[in-house]
Design an enzyme around this catalytic site. Structure first.
Site, PDB file in Angstrom:
ATOM      1  N   ARG A   9      -2.878 100.036  49.173  1.00 14.56           N
ATOM      2  CA  ARG A   9      -2.184  99.468  50.189  1.00 14.56           C
ATOM      3  C   ARG A   9      -2.093  98.103  50.163  1.00 14.56           C
ATOM      4  O   ARG A   9      -0.598  97.760  49.897  1.00 14.56           O
ATOM      5  CB  ARG A   9      -2.779  99.376  51.594  1.00 14.56           C
ATOM      6  CG  ARG A   9      -2.210  99.361  53.130  1.00 14.56           C
ATOM      7  CD  ARG A   9      -1.832  97.892  53.754  1.00 14.56           C
ATOM      8  NE  ARG A   9      -2.863  97.481  53.844  1.00 14.56           N
ATOM      9  CZ  ARG A   9      -2.756  95.998  54.101  1.00 14.56           C
ATOM     10  NH1 ARG A   9      -1.931  95.157  53.981  1.00 14.56           N
ATOM     11  NH2 ARG A   9      -3.638  95.136  54.583  1.00 14.56           N
ATOM     12  N   ASP A  10      -2.880  97.451  50.422  1.00 13.77           N
ATOM     13  CA  ASP A  10      -3.423  95.594  50.318  1.00 13.77           C
ATOM     14  C   ASP A  10      -2.448  94.628  49.107  1.00 13.77           C
ATOM     15  O   ASP A  10      -1.409  94.787  48.685  1.00 13.77           O
ATOM     16  CB  ASP A  10      -3.703  95.209  50.239  1.00 13.77           C
ATOM     17  CG  ASP A  10      -3.304  93.331  50.641  1.00 13.77           C
ATOM     18  OD1 ASP A  10      -2.576  93.012  51.429  1.00 13.77           O
ATOM     19  OD2 ASP A  10      -5.065  92.951  50.632  1.00 13.77           O
TER      20      ASP A  10
ATOM     21  N   HIS B  19     -13.055  89.824  53.027  1.00 10.69           N
ATOM     22  CA  HIS B  19     -11.205  90.074  52.192  1.00 10.69           C
ATOM     23  C   HIS B  19     -10.641  88.891  51.455  1.00 10.69           C
ATOM     24  O   HIS B  19     -10.579  87.739  51.974  1.00 10.69           O
ATOM     25  CB  HIS B  19     -10.508  90.748  52.826  1.00 10.69           C
ATOM     26  CG  HIS B  19      -8.861  91.003  52.068  1.00 10.69           C
ATOM     27  ND1 HIS B  19      -8.473  92.443  51.948  1.00 10.69           N
ATOM     28  CD2 HIS B  19      -8.532  90.489  51.907  1.00 10.69           C
ATOM     29  CE1 HIS B  19      -7.729  92.240  51.508  1.00 10.69           C
ATOM     30  NE2 HIS B  19      -6.886  91.332  51.519  1.00 10.69           N
TER      31      HIS B  19
ATOM     32  N   HIS C 102      -8.468  86.429  48.105  1.00 10.69           N
ATOM     33  CA  HIS C 102      -7.699  86.377  47.583  1.00 10.69           C
ATOM     34  C   HIS C 102      -7.469  85.358  46.434  1.00 10.69           C
ATOM     35  O   HIS C 102      -8.493  84.787  46.904  1.00 10.69           O
ATOM     36  CB  HIS C 102      -6.413  86.584  48.093  1.00 10.69           C
ATOM     37  CG  HIS C 102      -5.207  87.545  48.676  1.00 10.69           C
ATOM     38  ND1 HIS C 102      -4.384  87.733  48.358  1.00 10.69           N
ATOM     39  CD2 HIS C 102      -5.768  88.467  49.895  1.00 10.69           C
ATOM     40  CE1 HIS C 102      -4.113  88.997  49.170  1.00 10.69           C
ATOM     41  NE2 HIS C 102      -4.953  89.233  49.996  1.00 10.69           N
TER      42      HIS C 102
ATOM     43  N   CYS D  63       0.685  89.649  50.783  1.00  8.27           N
ATOM     44  CA  CYS D  63       1.319  89.518  51.884  1.00  8.27           C
ATOM     45  C   CYS D  63       2.864  89.146  51.941  1.00  8.27           C
ATOM     46  O   CYS D  63       3.372  87.698  51.749  1.00  8.27           O
ATOM     47  CB  CYS D  63       0.782  89.000  52.536  1.00  8.27           C
ATOM     48  SG  CYS D  63       1.179  88.714  55.013  1.00  8.27           S
TER      49      CYS D  63
ATOM     50  N   ASN E  30      -5.394  89.861  45.444  1.00  7.89           N
ATOM     51  CA  ASN E  30      -6.306  89.961  45.890  1.00  7.89           C
ATOM     52  C   ASN E  30      -7.647  90.043  44.565  1.00  7.89           C
ATOM     53  O   ASN E  30      -6.929  90.220  43.382  1.00  7.89           O
ATOM     54  CB  ASN E  30      -6.694  91.801  46.345  1.00  7.89           C
ATOM     55  CG  ASN E  30      -5.463  91.755  47.441  1.00  7.89           C
ATOM     56  OD1 ASN E  30      -6.127  91.714  48.684  1.00  7.89           O
ATOM     57  ND2 ASN E  30      -4.306  92.908  47.366  1.00  7.89           N
TER      58      ASN E  30
END
Length: 304
Positions: free
Chosen positions: A19-20, A211, A213, A244, A253
């Site tokens: 996903r990300d 989470h 980055h 994003c 990430n």
């Protein structure tokens, strides 16, 4: 692809690559490629995977085909699949698709929330509270990610009190897990050391997750700091891909293989096969037509 037998973990890594990791890339993967990525992650030891996002594919075309991906993921392998949900329609899609967990993102910045999700933070909190109420009795785990918790590309520094208040309201509405997200990679370990105890004090029953980055090369230091402050769940993206689409210069990430290597060498068990993760990162890089930001695949494991 057979899944590895997973040892008990001291730190659970949530694999967010499907996903990300994909949502900001120019190359669109097919449903079959997305399913293969998930299969490879499972084979490398991943047991919680952010598999899909139930957002409008016109806005984020990389996330198209969520239902088809969920129909193809391997079941009965001990993996829990997470779907990102931002509204009631997304929740209905997620439940119908058979996700095991849903994750709701609530930015700590009004400007970011408006640009990313088309509403205010207060509105998003209300949406989340409705979603939480609708999942009671379904057996679905509900997590909340507080995005831009360490800084916003539009508002700058975010007062920690704002993050704590969102976490408190999420916990009061029944969040099983709360994730603190450095969406644009501006955080430093000192912020981690400040935020983690504050959030834990207002949400003692919720699992705390982080989470990070690596936009400014602080992501791994932040992850280690979070672990040292008792966080036992960390997000990472295989190959180090991600970002994003609504945040300028928000690069990837932290890489799952690099994180797993660091944690293992620091004495923490993750249940991950770092070699298999590195090979998966290389495979994903080839599929996307770019060199993975992760470094383990280039340098190799140690000791060999």
């Amino acid at each position: 692809m057979d899944a590895v037998v997973r040892e008990r973990a001291d730190v659970d890594i949530v694999e967010v690559g499907p996903r990300d990791g994909l949502q900001n890339e120019d190359t669109l993967l097919s449903v079959a490629q997305k399913v293969e990525l998930i299969e490879r992650a499972v084979a490398a030891g991943a047991r919680r995977i952010e598999a899909v996002s139930f957002v409008n594919p016109r806005l984020v075309p990389q996330m198209a085909g969520a239902e088809e991906v969920m129909a193809g993921v391997p079941r009965d392998v001990g993996a829990s699949y997470i779907g990102l949900v931002l509204n009631r329609k997304g929740l209905e899609r997620a439940l119908a698709a058979g996700v095991d967990e849903i994750n709701v993102v609530i930015p700590a910045s009004d400007e970011f929330c408006q640009r990313n999700q088309g509403c205010s933070v207060a509105d998003m909190l209300s949406v989340y509270e409705g979603i939480a109420a609708d999942t009671v009795g379904t057996g679905i785990t509900v997590s909340v990610t507080v995005s831009t918790a360490f800084g916003c590309p539009f508002e700058g520094d975010i007062p920690p009190e704002r993050v704590v208040d969102i976490a408190r309201r999420a916990a009061e509405a029944g969040a099983d897990e709360i994730a603190l997200a450095d969406t644009i990679g501006v955080g430093v370990p000192r912020q981690v050391a400040d935020l983690v105890p504050r959030v834990r004090s207002v949400a003692p029953a919720a699992t705390l997750r982080c989470h990070f980055h690596n936009t400014r090369n602080t992501g791994y230091a932040n992850a280690l700091a979070a672990h040292e402050y008792g966080v036992t769940v960390l997000d990472a993206s295989v190959g180090g891909f991600g970002g994003c689409p609504f945040a300028p210069a928000a690069t990837g990430n932290i890489a799952t293989e690099d994180l797993a290597y660091m944690l293992r060498r620091s004495g923490a068990r993750t249940g991950a096969d770092v070699g298999e993760l590195a090979r998966t990162g290389e495979w994903l890089g080839a599929a996307l037509g770019m060199q993975p930001p992760a470094l383990l695949g280039r340098a190799g494991d140690f000791p060999t």
